[in-house]
Scaffold this motif. Sequence first.
Motif, mmCIF file in Angstrom:
data_model
loop_
_atom_site.group_PDB
_atom_site.id
_atom_site.type_symbol
_atom_site.label_atom_id
_atom_site.label_comp_id
_atom_site.label_asym_id
_atom_site.label_seq_id
_atom_site.Cartn_x
_atom_site.Cartn_y
_atom_site.Cartn_z
ATOM 1 N N LYS A 1 59.925 22.618 75.767
ATOM 2 C CA LYS A 1 59.938 23.619 76.833
ATOM 3 C C LYS A 1 61.370 23.920 77.270
ATOM 4 C CE LYS A 1 55.303 22.636 78.514
ATOM 5 N NZ LYS A 1 54.485 22.207 79.655
ATOM 6 N N GLY A 2 61.550 25.123 77.831
ATOM 7 C CA GLY A 2 62.859 25.529 78.312
ATOM 8 C C GLY A 2 63.668 26.318 77.306
ATOM 9 N N LYS A 3 63.182 26.396 76.084
ATOM 10 C CA LYS A 3 63.826 27.191 75.035
ATOM 11 C C LYS A 3 62.752 27.595 74.026
ATOM 12 C CE LYS A 3 65.080 23.036 72.463
ATOM 13 N NZ LYS A 3 64.381 22.131 73.330
ATOM 14 N N TRP A 4 63.084 28.486 73.142
ATOM 15 C CA TRP A 4 62.164 28.839 72.065
ATOM 16 C C TRP A 4 62.166 27.707 71.045
ATOM 17 C CZ3 TRP A 4 59.017 33.119 71.675
ATOM 18 C CH2 TRP A 4 59.183 34.095 72.661
ATOM 19 N N SER A 5 61.001 27.402 70.513
ATOM 20 C CA SER A 5 60.869 26.349 69.517
ATOM 21 C C SER A 5 60.022 26.847 68.349
ATOM 22 C CB SER A 5 60.182 25.121 70.120
ATOM 23 O OG SER A 5 60.918 24.603 71.195
ATOM 24 N N VAL A 6 60.338 26.337 67.183
ATOM 25 C CA VAL A 6 59.522 26.564 65.990
ATOM 26 C C VAL A 6 59.092 25.189 65.500
ATOM 27 C CG1 VAL A 6 59.504 27.329 63.591
ATOM 28 C CG2 VAL A 6 60.653 28.715 65.326
ATOM 29 N N VAL A 7 57.788 24.984 65.382
ATOM 30 C CA VAL A 7 57.251 23.735 64.864
ATOM 31 C C VAL A 7 56.626 24.043 63.510
ATOM 32 C CG1 VAL A 7 55.678 21.808 65.260
ATOM 33 C CG2 VAL A 7 56.823 22.901 67.213
ATOM 34 N N VAL A 8 57.136 23.356 62.498
ATOM 35 C CA VAL A 8 56.704 23.590 61.123
ATOM 36 C C VAL A 8 56.067 22.310 60.595
ATOM 37 C CG1 VAL A 8 57.486 24.192 58.801
ATOM 38 C CG2 VAL A 8 58.583 25.234 60.784
ATOM 39 N N PHE A 9 54.755 22.340 60.399
ATOM 40 C CA PHE A 9 54.035 21.206 59.825
ATOM 41 C C PHE A 9 54.045 21.339 58.312
ATOM 42 C CE2 PHE A 9 52.414 21.414 64.093
ATOM 43 C CZ PHE A 9 52.212 20.089 64.445
ATOM 44 N N TYR A 10 54.194 20.206 57.632
ATOM 45 C CA TYR A 10 54.135 20.166 56.172
ATOM 46 C C TYR A 10 53.399 18.896 55.760
ATOM 47 C CZ TYR A 10 58.145 16.987 56.567
ATOM 48 O OH TYR A 10 58.970 15.939 56.885
ATOM 49 N N PRO A 11 52.824 18.865 54.555
ATOM 50 C CA PRO A 11 51.959 17.747 54.167
ATOM 51 C C PRO A 11 52.642 16.380 54.117
ATOM 52 C CG PRO A 11 51.610 19.595 52.715
ATOM 53 C CD PRO A 11 52.784 19.944 53.577
ATOM 54 N N ALA A 12 53.772 16.265 53.402
ATOM 55 C CA ALA A 12 54.333 14.923 53.222
ATOM 56 C C ALA A 12 55.752 14.970 52.677
ATOM 57 C CB ALA A 12 53.449 14.113 52.270
ATOM 58 N N ASP A 13 56.502 13.918 53.017
ATOM 59 C CA ASP A 13 57.824 13.722 52.436
ATOM 60 C C ASP A 13 57.671 13.402 50.944
ATOM 61 O OD1 ASP A 13 58.646 13.934 55.075
ATOM 62 O OD2 ASP A 13 59.363 11.870 55.235
ATOM 63 N N PHE A 14 58.735 13.553 50.208
ATOM 64 C CA PHE A 14 58.806 13.213 48.784
ATOM 65 C C PHE A 14 57.777 13.981 47.957
ATOM 66 C CE2 PHE A 14 60.411 9.489 51.090
ATOM 67 C CZ PHE A 14 61.671 9.361 50.526
ATOM 68 N N THR A 15 57.550 15.243 48.318
ATOM 69 C CA THR A 15 56.599 16.066 47.575
ATOM 70 C C THR A 15 57.339 17.234 46.931
ATOM 71 O OG1 THR A 15 56.031 17.221 49.614
ATOM 72 C CG2 THR A 15 54.610 15.370 48.978
ATOM 73 N N PHE A 16 56.658 18.348 46.706
ATOM 74 C CA PHE A 16 57.181 19.383 45.833
ATOM 75 C C PHE A 16 57.564 20.665 46.567
ATOM 76 C CE2 PHE A 16 53.824 16.730 44.058
ATOM 77 C CZ PHE A 16 54.596 15.947 43.226
ATOM 78 N N VAL A 17 56.621 21.302 47.218
ATOM 79 C CA VAL A 17 56.896 22.543 47.949
ATOM 80 C C VAL A 17 57.656 22.239 49.246
ATOM 81 C CG1 VAL A 17 55.844 24.544 49.096
ATOM 82 C CG2 VAL A 17 54.901 23.712 46.940
ATOM 83 N N CYS A 18 57.324 21.124 49.882
ATOM 84 C CA CYS A 18 57.892 20.787 51.194
ATOM 85 C C CYS A 18 59.426 20.813 51.227
ATOM 86 C CB CYS A 18 57.372 19.445 51.677
ATOM 87 S SG CYS A 18 55.572 19.395 51.829
#
Length: 187
Positions: free
Chosen positions: A30-47
Motif C-alpha cells: 500500500k501507498g504506491k502502485w504494485s505489480v504482483v506476478v505469480f509464477y509456478p516455481a523456481d528452476f523451471t523453464f518459462v519462469c
Amino acid sequence: MSLINTEIKPFKATAYKDGKFIDVTEATLKGKWSVVVFYPADFTFVCPTELEDLADRYAEFQKLGVEIYGVSTDTHFAHKAWHDTSDAIKKVKYPLVGDPTGALTRNFEVMIEEEGLALRGTFVINPEGLIKLCEIHDNGIGRDASELLRKVKAAQYVASHPGEVCPAKWQEGAATLKPSLDLVGKI
C-alpha cells in the motif's frame, strides 16, 4: 466473484531482495502502485524468461513509482539459491517472495491445489490496496513486460483522470475517451 476493485487480503511473507531477506505484508504494497506476478516455481523453464523480462524493464516501472513482486510457492531460501545460480535471475532487483504455505497464492486465487503451485497470475494494485488488473494465464503461456508496463500506465492514467478511459492499444500520450451519450454508436 472477480478480484477487481477488491482490497488485497492480509498476509505476511519473506522475500529475497538485494542479498537480504525482507518481510513483505499487505501494508508493504500500500501507498504506491504494485505489480504482483505469480509464477509456478523456481528452476523451471518459462519462469526465468518472464522474470528476466521484468528485470530488463524494472527501471521503467520504478520511474512510474511501481514496485514489482515475484511470487512462487518456493521458499525465500530457494529464491536466493536460484538468484545465485541463474544468469537470468541475477538480473532481478525486485523482491522474490516465498509463499511455501500457499496462503498468498490462495489469497489471489491462483493456487493449483493438486500441484501446490501457482498459475501465472498478474495483479496491478493501486496505492489504496485495490486490485485494478488481474490476468491469469495457463502455465505454458509466458507474459510480456512491455504490455504489462502499458497496462500499468493506463491504470495510472485512468486513476488520475476521472471520467476518461483508455481505448485498445492506448499508449502514453495518445487520445483517450470520455464516455458519454454522444459517443454511443459513434465508435
